[in-house]
Design a protein around this motif. Structure first.
Motif, PDB file in Angstrom:
ATOM      1  N   MET A  48      18.926  42.484  45.916  1.00 25.94           N
ATOM      2  CA  MET A  48      17.843  41.967  45.083  1.00 25.94           C
ATOM      3  C   MET A  48      18.236  41.997  43.609  1.00 25.94           C
ATOM      4  N   LEU A  49      18.834  43.107  43.177  1.00 23.51           N
ATOM      5  CA  LEU A  49      19.238  43.214  41.776  1.00 23.51           C
ATOM      6  C   LEU A  49      20.373  42.253  41.435  1.00 23.51           C
ATOM      7  N   ALA A  50      21.263  42.034  42.383  1.00 23.32           N
ATOM      8  CA  ALA A  50      22.348  41.072  42.150  1.00 23.32           C
ATOM      9  C   ALA A  50      21.771  39.678  41.906  1.00 23.32           C
ATOM     10  N   ASN A 118      30.831  38.269  56.802  1.00 26.15           N
ATOM     11  CA  ASN A 118      31.507  37.961  55.540  1.00 26.15           C
ATOM     12  C   ASN A 118      32.143  36.575  55.517  1.00 26.15           C
ATOM     13  N   ILE A 119      32.469  36.036  56.689  1.00 26.65           N
ATOM     14  CA  ILE A 119      33.136  34.730  56.712  1.00 26.65           C
ATOM     15  C   ILE A 119      32.267  33.629  57.316  1.00 26.65           C
ATOM     16  N   ASP A 120      31.034  33.980  57.693  1.00 32.11           N
ATOM     17  CA  ASP A 120      30.140  33.017  58.351  1.00 32.11           C
ATOM     18  C   ASP A 120      29.181  32.408  57.327  1.00 32.11           C
ATOM     19  N   THR A 121      29.406  31.158  56.965  1.00 27.53           N
ATOM     20  CA  THR A 121      28.581  30.496  55.950  1.00 27.53           C
ATOM     21  C   THR A 121      27.193  30.147  56.467  1.00 27.53           C
ATOM     22  N   ARG A 122      26.953  30.279  57.766  1.00 28.77           N
ATOM     23  CA  ARG A 122      25.637  29.969  58.333  1.00 28.77           C
ATOM     24  C   ARG A 122      24.609  31.052  58.025  1.00 28.77           C
ATOM     25  N   GLN A 123      25.037  32.206  57.530  1.00 24.39           N
ATOM     26  CA  GLN A 123      24.130  33.338  57.396  1.00 24.39           C
ATOM     27  C   GLN A 123      23.660  33.568  55.960  1.00 24.39           C
ATOM     28  N   ALA A 124      23.588  32.514  55.198  1.00 26.42           N
ATOM     29  CA  ALA A 124      23.123  32.640  53.816  1.00 26.42           C
ATOM     30  C   ALA A 124      21.612  32.877  53.750  1.00 26.42           C
ATOM     31  N   GLU A 125      20.843  32.188  54.612  1.00 27.33           N
ATOM     32  CA  GLU A 125      19.384  32.278  54.575  1.00 27.33           C
ATOM     33  C   GLU A 125      18.800  32.987  55.787  1.00 27.33           C
ATOM     34  N   SER A 126      19.590  33.203  56.817  1.00 22.05           N
ATOM     35  CA  SER A 126      19.132  33.884  58.026  1.00 22.05           C
ATOM     36  C   SER A 126      20.319  34.638  58.615  1.00 22.05           C
ATOM     37  N   LYS A 184      13.236  37.158  53.660  1.00 19.26           N
ATOM     38  CA  LYS A 184      13.389  36.618  52.309  1.00 19.26           C
ATOM     39  C   LYS A 184      12.290  35.594  52.069  1.00 19.26           C
ATOM     40  N   PHE A 185      11.438  35.857  51.077  1.00 18.85           N
ATOM     41  CA  PHE A 185      10.323  34.979  50.755  1.00 18.85           C
ATOM     42  C   PHE A 185      10.669  34.117  49.552  1.00 18.85           C
ATOM     43  N   LYS A 186      10.736  32.795  49.755  1.00 21.22           N
ATOM     44  CA  LYS A 186      10.910  31.884  48.623  1.00 21.22           C
ATOM     45  C   LYS A 186       9.568  31.573  47.979  1.00 21.22           C
ATOM     46  N   ASN A 187       8.514  31.691  48.774  1.00 25.14           N
ATOM     47  CA  ASN A 187       7.143  31.541  48.299  1.00 25.14           C
ATOM     48  C   ASN A 187       6.258  32.367  49.224  1.00 25.14           C
ATOM     49  N   LEU A 188       4.944  32.341  48.995  1.00 28.19           N
ATOM     50  CA  LEU A 188       4.030  33.151  49.803  1.00 28.19           C
ATOM     51  C   LEU A 188       3.101  32.300  50.660  1.00 28.19           C
ATOM     52  N   THR A 189       3.480  31.068  50.927  1.00 24.67           N
ATOM     53  CA  THR A 189       2.637  30.195  51.745  1.00 24.67           C
ATOM     54  C   THR A 189       2.750  30.566  53.225  1.00 24.67           C
ATOM     55  N   TRP A 190       1.636  30.393  53.943  1.00 22.76           N
ATOM     56  CA  TRP A 190       1.625  30.683  55.378  1.00 22.76           C
ATOM     57  C   TRP A 190       2.560  29.741  56.128  1.00 22.76           C
ATOM     58  N   ASP A 192       5.387  28.318  55.359  1.00 20.14           N
ATOM     59  CA  ASP A 192       6.817  28.631  55.282  1.00 20.14           C
ATOM     60  C   ASP A 192       7.153  30.047  55.763  1.00 20.14           C
ATOM     61  N   ASN A 193       6.146  30.906  55.851  1.00 18.27           N
ATOM     62  CA  ASN A 193       6.433  32.318  56.132  1.00 18.27           C
ATOM     63  C   ASN A 193       5.575  32.914  57.250  1.00 18.27           C
ATOM     64  N   SER A 194       5.002  32.082  58.091  1.00 12.84           N
ATOM     65  CA  SER A 194       4.074  32.589  59.113  1.00 12.84           C
ATOM     66  C   SER A 194       4.725  33.654  59.989  1.00 12.84           C
ATOM     67  N   ILE A 195       5.969  33.425  60.409  1.00 13.66           N
ATOM     68  CA  ILE A 195       6.638  34.372  61.299  1.00 13.66           C
ATOM     69  C   ILE A 195       6.871  35.699  60.594  1.00 13.66           C
ATOM     70  N   ARG A 196       7.122  35.658  59.284  1.00 17.95           N
ATOM     71  CA  ARG A 196       7.346  36.891  58.512  1.00 17.95           C
ATOM     72  C   ARG A 196       6.037  37.660  58.342  1.00 17.95           C
ATOM     73  N   PHE A 197       4.942  36.942  58.049  1.00 18.73           N
ATOM     74  CA  PHE A 197       3.645  37.597  57.898  1.00 18.73           C
ATOM     75  C   PHE A 197       3.194  38.235  59.209  1.00 18.73           C
ATOM     76  N   ILE A 198       3.383  37.521  60.306  1.00 20.91           N
ATOM     77  CA  ILE A 198       3.018  38.063  61.619  1.00 20.91           C
ATOM     78  C   ILE A 198       3.828  39.326  61.911  1.00 20.91           C
ATOM     79  N   PHE A 199       5.132  39.253  61.649  1.00 21.42           N
ATOM     80  CA  PHE A 199       6.008  40.400  61.892  1.00 21.42           C
ATOM     81  C   PHE A 199       5.582  41.600  61.055  1.00 21.42           C
ATOM     82  N   LEU A 200       5.357  41.398  59.769  1.00 17.97           N
ATOM     83  CA  LEU A 200       4.990  42.501  58.886  1.00 17.97           C
ATOM     84  C   LEU A 200       3.626  43.078  59.257  1.00 17.97           C
TER      85      LEU A 200
END
Length: 234
Positions: A48-50, A118-126, A184-190, A192-200
């Motif tokens: 996060m700080l980076a 470290n070498i898998d470019t698919r894991q930037a956002e997930s 990782k939340f880019k915004n707080l809309t349901w 885009d983030n429904s699965i994260r809100f349900i999980f939390l």
């Protein structure tokens, strides 16, 4: 100066891992488990700080993986080794004095997972495969449950078959081609983030109800919700 802050936080993660190893090999597994949790907080903070400070560096990326290898690779392997030692039983013809070393499969597959990340470019956002901190928190929760739940779960957790199954399943999940969502939340809309809100939301309820026993359930929930998400978007 600010470019060194994330790396300093990563070093705190590593220090927690070193302390956790000490406690794990001295049969104080609950302390090792608490230190996994603290290391996970530092692991979250350094990334996060980076991002906030725009202090990305190749050395920071490599240092992060090396710290994770100790805190979330060596430590859970050592905890599983100790739990299998406590089980004091043979499984499938494997002698009781040999069985505990199978716990270090977690360490080996954690190394493979971190190298792959470290070498898998698919894991930037997930994530592809279970992240090492999630695996470590599952395994680290086991001695905490033993320490805080009396003898309620002893027969399950100290069952050598259960421990061996956990070891094999998580070794597989660490390197499996299984897409998992990131918190990782880019915004707080349901939308885009429904699965994260349900999980939390479910996670908070489980923690309130069953405390440390909720941690394994939360990790399983994380995997199941990721599968549901993947299925619904396919």
């Amino acid at each position: 100066m600010k470019k060194h802050i994330p790396n300093a936080i990563t070093c705190l993660n590593l220090f927690c891992g070193c302390l956790a190893l000490y406690f794990a090999f001295n049969h104080r597994l609950e302390y090792a488990a608490y230190l996994i949790g603290i290391a996970a907080i530092f692991d979250f903070l350094d990334g996060m700080l980076a991002r906030v400070l725009k202090a990305y560096s190749e050395i920071g990326k490599q240092l992060d993986s090396l710290a994770d290898m100790v805190s979330f690779g060596a430590v859970p392997g050592a905890i599983m080794f100790s739990l299998l030692t406590q089980a004091e039983a043979s499984v499938l013809g494997i002698p009781a004095d040999i069985l505990p070393f199978f716990g270090f499969l977690i360490t080996i597959f954690s190394a493979l997972r971190l190298a792959k990340f470290n070498i898998d470019t698919r894991q930037a956002e997930s994530f592809i495969g279970v992240p090492t901190p999630a695996c470590s928190m599952f395994i680290g929760s086991l001695p905490l449950i033993l320490a805080t739940s009396g003898s309620l779960y002893d027969e399950i957790i100290l069952n050598p078959y259960f421990l061996l199954v956990v070891t094999v399943v998580f070794s597989f999940l660490l390197v499996a081609e299984l897409p998992l969502f990131a918190l990782k939340f880019k915004n707080l809309t349901w939308k885009d983030n429904s699965i994260r809100f349900i999980f939390l939301g479910i996670s908070v309820i489980l923690l309130a109800l069953v405390k440390f026993a909720a941690i394994p359930l939360i990790i399983v929930l994380y995997v199941l919700l990721s599968i549901v998400k993947k299925t619904s978007t396919s």
